[in-house]
Design a protein around this motif. Sequence first.
Motif, short mmCIF file in Angstrom:
data_model
loop_
_atom_site.label_atom_id
_atom_site.label_comp_id
_atom_site.label_asym_id
_atom_site.label_seq_id
_atom_site.Cartn_x
_atom_site.Cartn_y
_atom_site.Cartn_z
N ILE A 24 39.93 14.45 56.04
CA ILE A 24 39.88 13.13 56.65
C ILE A 24 41.29 12.57 56.59
O ILE A 24 41.85 12.39 55.51
CB ILE A 24 38.89 12.22 55.89
N GLY A 26 43.99 9.90 56.74
CA GLY A 26 44.35 8.49 56.70
C GLY A 26 45.79 8.21 57.05
O GLY A 26 46.21 7.06 57.05
N LEU A 31 42.18 5.08 60.61
CA LEU A 31 41.00 5.01 59.76
C LEU A 31 41.12 3.88 58.74
O LEU A 31 42.11 3.79 58.01
CB LEU A 31 40.80 6.33 59.02
N ILE A 36 36.58 5.63 56.13
CA ILE A 36 36.69 6.80 55.24
C ILE A 36 35.47 6.89 54.33
O ILE A 36 34.90 7.97 54.15
CB ILE A 36 37.99 6.72 54.42
N VAL A 52 40.88 13.90 51.45
CA VAL A 52 41.34 12.73 52.19
C VAL A 52 42.85 12.59 52.02
O VAL A 52 43.35 12.57 50.89
CB VAL A 52 40.63 11.44 51.74
N TYR A 65 41.53 4.44 47.55
CA TYR A 65 40.85 5.65 47.99
C TYR A 65 39.94 6.19 46.89
O TYR A 65 38.80 6.58 47.15
CB TYR A 65 41.88 6.71 48.39
#
Length: 250
Positions: A24, A26, A31, A36, A52, A65
């Motif tokens: 994913i 970022g 995003l 997320i 991520v 995060y």
Amino acid sequence: MWLCTGSTVNAEIGAGSGLDWLLIDGEHAPLSLESIQQQLQVIATYPITPVVRAPFNDTVTIKQYLDLGVQNLLIPMVNNAEQAEAAVAAAHYPPRGVRGVGSALARGARWNRVENYLTDASKYVSVTVQIETAEAVENVAGIAAVDGVDALFVGPSDLAASMGLIGQQGHPDVVAGVKRALEAGRAVGKPVGVNAFDPKLASQYLDEGIDFILVGADVAMLARGSEALATKFIEERTGAASAGQERASY
């Protein structure tokens, strides 16, 4: 493969694909934290590993995060051991690091439902740092040796750009940089990955023992797939050879 659209549907499709891991992004995708987290919630129901990528090596962003449930972090543009140490510190609570405490408020600790989360949180976190500049390649042995750096990931696009070879991910000097990172990781027993959308280059890296690899992205697959449809059902049938150029114009 990369997840760049922010779509939970795309995340679920990728999660059920049989691939080993999803990234994913970022850094280069639009995003939000909420996006997320939603993708992580969807992916969690499938036997696949989500990673991520943070937008940059920032203590506050890394804290956010981790709080929203990221367990595998990818930190871009790490050029030396000091920057690697900063990323590791951001990912762990004191006394090992500097991560702020907010576990009662966060999905990362399941809102304090994970027993002993504050003392055991480091068990749930991995930190992978990106080697994507000529400076980072020069310092890769020191970066790899940092305690708490769990893996290295080479970004050939930025590496090529930093070498004055923008767009030439397969250039011998860029490939040599990837191999140097692989050797540095092997020397300290840490896995090394790479991004390689070119199937031939990806196969070469796999044959040479790369530990993990990105070979596609949701946005790229949709772009190339839709272009292939246009070629087959419009250009080939009408002879509109310039249609592709028209689609790419701004």
